[in-house]
Every structure is written in structure tokens, then in C-alpha cells.
Design a protein around this motif. Structure first.
Motif, PDB file in Angstrom:
ATOM      1  N   UNK A 177      40.739  89.421 102.421  1.00  0.00           N
ATOM      2  CA  UNK A 177      41.324  89.337 103.763  1.00  0.00           C
ATOM      3  C   UNK A 177      41.594  90.687 104.397  1.00  0.00           C
ATOM      4  N   UNK A 178      41.810  91.718 103.578  1.00  0.00           N
ATOM      5  CA  UNK A 178      42.075  93.070 104.074  1.00  0.00           C
ATOM      6  C   UNK A 178      41.497  94.077 103.097  1.00  0.00           C
ATOM      7  N   UNK A 179      41.258  95.281 103.601  1.00  0.00           N
ATOM      8  CA  UNK A 179      40.803  96.364 102.735  1.00  0.00           C
ATOM      9  C   UNK A 179      41.964  97.310 102.428  1.00  0.00           C
ATOM     10  N   UNK A 180      43.135  96.744 102.172  1.00  0.00           N
ATOM     11  CA  UNK A 180      44.291  97.500 101.698  1.00  0.00           C
ATOM     12  C   UNK A 180      45.239  96.538 100.993  1.00  0.00           C
ATOM     13  N   UNK A 181      46.347  97.067 100.493  1.00  0.00           N
ATOM     14  CA  UNK A 181      47.374  96.265  99.812  1.00  0.00           C
ATOM     15  C   UNK A 181      46.893  95.656  98.502  1.00  0.00           C
ATOM     16  N   UNK A 182      46.082  96.423  97.746  1.00  0.00           N
ATOM     17  CA  UNK A 182      45.627  95.985  96.429  1.00  0.00           C
ATOM     18  C   UNK A 182      46.441  96.593  95.288  1.00  0.00           C
ATOM     19  N   UNK A 183      47.338  97.506  95.596  1.00  0.00           N
ATOM     20  CA  UNK A 183      48.116  98.159  94.536  1.00  0.00           C
ATOM     21  C   UNK A 183      48.959  97.134  93.775  1.00  0.00           C
ATOM     22  N   UNK A 210      48.126 110.486  98.622  1.00  0.00           N
ATOM     23  CA  UNK A 210      47.070 110.514  97.607  1.00  0.00           C
ATOM     24  C   UNK A 210      47.376 109.550  96.468  1.00  0.00           C
ATOM     25  N   UNK A 211      48.642 109.417  96.126  1.00  0.00           N
ATOM     26  CA  UNK A 211      49.039 108.467  95.086  1.00  0.00           C
ATOM     27  C   UNK A 211      48.832 107.038  95.557  1.00  0.00           C
ATOM     28  N   UNK A 212      49.096 106.786  96.832  1.00  0.00           N
ATOM     29  CA  UNK A 212      48.875 105.450  97.384  1.00  0.00           C
ATOM     30  C   UNK A 212      47.411 105.046  97.258  1.00  0.00           C
ATOM     31  N   UNK A 213      46.510 105.965  97.604  1.00  0.00           N
ATOM     32  CA  UNK A 213      45.080 105.671  97.498  1.00  0.00           C
ATOM     33  C   UNK A 213      44.689 105.361  96.055  1.00  0.00           C
ATOM     34  N   UNK A 214      45.213 106.144  95.115  1.00  0.00           N
ATOM     35  CA  UNK A 214      44.876 105.910  93.716  1.00  0.00           C
ATOM     36  C   UNK A 214      45.464 104.592  93.230  1.00  0.00           C
TER      37      UNK A 214
END
Length: 405
Positions: A177-183, A210-214
Motif C-alpha cells: 500500500x505504501x513504499x514506507x513504514x516497513x520498519x 540515515x537510521x530511519x532508512x536502514x
């Protein structure tokens, strides 16, 4: 700078006395060249003139003139805009009037990556246009798909990804549904609860960018291994991006890597500069699976931004067939700028191309099998109903194996 980081926002790729290459956690590196001195506009103090509407309009226009990449694609004569609007701007009396002029100009682009952040107090009395939204929403559509077509449904992070199998078949189904919020920030017991967002955001915004992306990448690696195990006995898989409006390109390409088995150059990216474009950066995809299944990728005019980058990369792989209608055609990273008056705005300055150098801005990623979805969002939602009966033509087509049209 600490251990290759630049205030937690950029990773230093390379640094010399005169050149600096930074990466903000995405797929594109940014190159900087030292200048002998600051531009004159950066050295002078703000004056009354700097805050005039004429000065701000010229700054707005010149920034687009030097950085925007798609005047031709968007069929916009930018010099004509300047000539037509400058006399009007000179007569403006209030910030509200100026804001409305900029909004009018931005509307001409029809580019979803152009934004203008205006203080609420300036437009607080602006009349709200009547909503033209249909009573049918995205939630209605995805809920109907789940109840009518799917079985053994699983969900992660409030449904950012759902997976299961298609009824009466050996076909798997994954909806992203989105390309974010997979952490992986939220414990299992708080998944799909009212507390999810507050718990997730507390962890997200406590981390540096940078930590969020990882964390996103780590979350994808964790959940996709489970998804593929759960669907290991399916002969083929539907990957549904029809309702995905974008997010992080790194997320999109890491997800794509779990559906392919060959490393390939998939995308080229160049950026607009004052006298042309930068050299194109070549982006390759490293696979995360050895035995990919047949993939039926579903896209629509609602599929935008990072979701389109997933689709664009898919064009290079023979095990992926695309059904639906071409995507929205909004690819570029968002370049943010600030007017002298203090308002922030954004524009599109990057050109995403396939391996052969063909751009897809505005025209969108094409499909192998056309389903003629309406381009307007709410008409698209309505198209799932005929005589008040719900039907998903894309899933029906995959079930029947009918690709003759």
C-alpha cells in the motif's frame, strides 16, 4: 561529521578539498563543487525589497527556470508565465493574494511533486471547494478484494503489506500500500490497533534520517522472508500496486529485489541543471531470491512516485508481466527550496529513465495488458462496481489466464 555521516542526514560517499559526494539514504548520489565565494544573494542581508512580492515571484520563477526538468513534457511555456504574471504580481497588496497567484501557477504543471507550504494563517479564510470525492474509497475497494478474492490473509504494520492466496487457485497475492513504514518498530500485540501510529512514529522520529532508512530496509528484509515462505507453494504471485502513492525509492527497489533473480541495470537518473543535465547515474538491482515465480504486477493511474520506480525496474525482467493502466508519471525526487519571504516549495528536477534512456515522466509506466482504468482517482475506484456488484477485472484475468487482449 562523525564516521562518514553529515549531521545524521547524509552519508559521505567521497570528500576532497574541492568536491563532495553525499548520499541522503536514497539511490542517487549528490555531487557538490566548491565555489570561490558565496553568491551575492547569500551574502547580503534581507531587506524590505527582498520581501517584496515582485522579488519573491522572480526568485520562484528563476528557480524553476534553472532546475525544473519537465517544461516540455508538461506543455508549459515558462517565459510566457513570467510575462503574464509579473504585471499582476506588481499590483498585489497582500500575502494572501500572492499565495493564490503562486497556487494558480503551480496548478498549470499538473505535477504531483510540486508543493507550496503557506502558513495556515494566510489562507485561513479561503473558501473550501466542494468535495468531488465519490462515496467509494480505497478502503472500500481493498476490503472488498480481501473478502471476495483472498484467503489466508496476513498483514504487517497496519496493512502496509498484506499477503495471502487467491480463492480457488494456486496463485499468491501481495498488496503493497505504501513504499514506507516497513520498519519493525511495533510489537506484534499492537499491530492493527489504535496505538500503532503513535508507537511507530515515536521510534521513527527518535532516529536520525540515515537510521530511519536502514530501519526500513531491515524491516523489508525481515517481513519479505516470511512472505516468500508463506507463498512458497504458489505457482505465481499477483503483486498489487494499484493503490500505492509512493514513498521511498530505496524501499521500492528492495521490495522488487525479492521478485527477481538476476542482477541488472534497471534505471538511469539525471538531474536538471542550469545549462542542461548532469551525467546519468546508472542504478542496478541486486536480487534477493534465486528462484523467482511468475509475477503479475498490477498498476493503475493511482500508482505514483516510488511505486512507479518499482514498476519501471520491473520492465527489465521477463518473469514480470504488468496489468492495468499506465501509472501516474511522477518520478522525480522532490527538490525543496525556500522563498525570501520564508515559504518553502518543491519541484521535480530529476529524470528517471529505463536502461535505454527513455523517460516516463507524465506518460507513466506502460502495461502489457490494458484494463482501461479511469485516470481520475475516484472514477477508478468506482470502476470496480457494475450494477452495484463488485468485480476485480485484473484478478479475474489472472485467474482465467486470459491474456489475449
Amino acid at each position: 561529521m562523525v564516521e562518514g555521516k553529515f549531521t545524521g542526514r547524509f552519508k559521505i560517499v567521497k570528500s576532497t578539498a574541492d568536491h563532495l559526494i553525499l548520499n541522503p539514504g536514497g539511490i542517487v548520489d549528490y555531487r557538490f563543487k566548491r565555489t570561490k565565494e558565496l553568491p551575492e544573494t547569500c551574502r547580503r542581508r534581507n531587506t524590505k525589497k527582498e520581501k517584496s512580492f515582485e522579488t519573491n515571484f522572480k526568485a520562484f520563477w528563476e528557480t524553476f527556470d534553472k532546475n525544473y526538468a519537465f517544461f516540455e513534457e508538461r506543455n508549459l511555456n515558462w517565459q510566457k508565465v513570467y510575462n503574464n504574471y509579473l504585471p499582476k504580481v506588481k499590483k498585489l497588496k497582500t500575502k494572501r493574494e500572492f499565495a493564490l497567484v503562486l497556487q494558480e501557477i503551480i496548478g498549470k504543471f499538473k505535477d504531483g511533486h510540486i508543493n507550496l507550504e503557506i502558513p495556515d494563517s494566510i489562507l485561513e479564510n479561503q473558501s473550501k471547494s466542494k468535495s468531488v470525492e465519490s462515496s467509494i474509497t480505497k478502503d472500500h475497494i481493498v476490503s472488498a478484494i480481501d473478502s471476495i478474492y483472498l484467503k489466508e490473509i496476513n498483514s504487517y504494520n497496519n496493512g502496509v503489506i498484506k499477503w495471502g492466496s487467491v480463492q480457488d487457485s494456486n496463485i499468491g497475492y501481495i498488496r503493497i500500500s505504501d513504499m514506507n513504514d516497513f520498519a519493525n518498530y511495533v510489537p506484534k500485540e499492537y499491530q492493527n490497533t489504535a496505538k500503532f501510529d503513535s508507537i511507530y512514529n515515536l521510534s521513527k522520529y527518535s532516529a536520525e534520517p540515515l537510521e530511519q532508512f536502514q530501519d526500513e530496509i531491515n524491516g523489508i528484509n525481515r517481513i519479505m522472508k516470511k512472505v516468500l515462505i508463506d507463498l512458497k507453494d504458489n505457482d505465481s504471485v499477483v503483486v498489487d500496486l494499484r493503490f500505492n502513492g509512493g514513498g521511498y525509492e530505496t524501499v521500492a527497489l528492495r521490495l522488487l529485489s525479492y521478485f527477481v533473480s538476476e542482477e541488472k541495470e534497471i534505471i538511469k537518473i539525471k538531474a536538471r541543471i542550469e545549462n542542461g543535465f548532469t551525467p546519468a547515474q546508472k542504478i542496478s538491482l541486486k536480487p534477493e531470491t534465486k528462484n523467482p515465480k511468475k509475477i503479475y504486477l498490477l498498476i493503475s493511474p493511482v500508482t505514483a512516485s516510488a511505486a512507479e520506480i518499482f514498476a519501471l525496474g520491473s520492465l527489465r525482467y521477463s518473469n514480470i508481466e504488468i496489468l492495468g493502466t499506465k501509472s501516474a508519471g511522477i518520478f522525480s525526487e522532490i527538490l525543496w527550496k525556500k522563498l525570501p519571504i520564508g515559504w518553502e516549495y518543491s519541484l521535480s528536477n530529476e529524470v528517471y529513465m529505463d536502461r535505454e534512456g527513455r523517460p516516463y515522466e507524465k506518460e507513466g509506466v506502460p502495461v502489457d495488458y490494458e484494463l482501461n482504468y479511469p485516470t481520475e482517482r475516484f472514477k477508478f475506484y468506482k470502476s470496480f462496481y457494475s450494477n452495484n456488484k463488485f468485480s476485480d477485472l485484473a484478478i479475474e484475468k489472472v485467474l482465467k489466464g486470459d491474456f489475449s487482449d
